[in-house]
Motif scaffolding. Structure first.
Motif, PDB file in Angstrom:
ATOM      1  N   TYR A   1       0.826  -1.214   0.000  1.00 14.69           N
ATOM      2  CA  TYR A   1       0.000   0.000   0.000  1.00 14.69           C
ATOM      3  C   TYR A   1       0.853   1.253   0.000  1.00 14.69           C
ATOM      4  CZ  TYR A   1      -4.069  -2.929   0.566  1.00 14.69           C
ATOM      5  OH  TYR A   1      -5.050  -3.852   0.348  1.00 14.69           O
ATOM      6  N   TRP A   2       2.017   1.190   0.630  1.00 16.97           N
ATOM      7  CA  TRP A   2       2.906   2.347   0.629  1.00 16.97           C
ATOM      8  C   TRP A   2       3.387   2.632  -0.797  1.00 16.97           C
ATOM      9  CZ3 TRP A   2       8.322   2.640  -0.238  1.00 16.97           C
ATOM     10  CH2 TRP A   2       8.898   3.848   0.098  1.00 16.97           C
ATOM     11  N   LEU A   3       3.796   1.536  -1.505  1.00 14.07           N
ATOM     12  CA  LEU A   3       4.217   1.716  -2.897  1.00 14.07           C
ATOM     13  C   LEU A   3       3.051   2.143  -3.793  1.00 14.07           C
ATOM     14  CD1 LEU A   3       6.641  -1.300  -3.388  1.00 14.07           C
ATOM     15  CD2 LEU A   3       7.227   1.132  -3.367  1.00 14.07           C
ATOM     16  N   HIS A   4       1.896   1.591  -3.538  1.00 15.00           N
ATOM     17  CA  HIS A   4       0.702   1.947  -4.324  1.00 15.00           C
ATOM     18  C   HIS A   4       0.414   3.433  -4.179  1.00 15.00           C
ATOM     19  CE1 HIS A   4      -3.658   2.374  -5.029  1.00 15.00           C
ATOM     20  NE2 HIS A   4      -3.412   1.539  -6.040  1.00 15.00           N
ATOM     21  N   SER A   5       0.450   3.907  -2.957  1.00 16.01           N
ATOM     22  CA  SER A   5       0.189   5.339  -2.739  1.00 16.01           C
ATOM     23  C   SER A   5       1.255   6.193  -3.410  1.00 16.01           C
ATOM     24  CB  SER A   5       0.172   5.654  -1.244  1.00 16.01           C
ATOM     25  OG  SER A   5      -0.910   5.028  -0.633  1.00 16.01           O
ATOM     26  N   GLY A   6       2.496   5.750  -3.335  1.00 15.27           N
ATOM     27  CA  GLY A   6       3.579   6.540  -3.935  1.00 15.27           C
ATOM     28  C   GLY A   6       3.523   6.536  -5.449  1.00 15.27           C
TER      29      GLY A   6
END
Length: 114
Positions: free
Chosen positions: A87-92
């Protein structure tokens, strides 16, 4: 020799033969009893060994269950960190913004890799 003396000698000889036959049978029976007692002793020893092996097996089963539960807990923690990274990569990547500090995420990944 008179008939009575002959019969007396024959009966003594016959009784002696019966007595020796009885003694031979008794010796054979005593030997068989000793053999059976020895076999029973061996069976008792084997029963004790079986019980010891069963208790060892139960202890090992408990150890295996504990290790499996520890492994499952580590797997769950690792999966949780992977979800966070996803989710962190998705948001970024999608929203062009980082939700949290990358150093925190790196620390989480490092903990899982240890």
């Amino acid at each position: 020799m008179s008939e009575t003396k002959k019969r007396l000698l024959i009966s003594k000889w016959h009784d002696g033969a019966k007595r020796s036959e009885i003694e031979r049978r008794m010796e054979r029976l005593l030997f068989e009893v000793d053999t059976l007692n020895s076999a029973v002793g061996k069976l008792n020893d084997q029963d004790e060994e079986i019980e010891t092996l069963k208790s060892d097996l139960e202890e090992r089963d408990e150890t295996i269950k504990e290790l499996e539960s520890e492994r499952d807990a580590r797997d769950d923690a690792a999966y949780g960190v992977l979800e966070d990274v996803k989710y962190w990569l998705h948001s970024g990547l999608v929203h062009h913004r980082l939700v949290s500090d990358p150093r925190q995420m790196l620390r989480k990944v490092e903990e899982v890799l240890r």
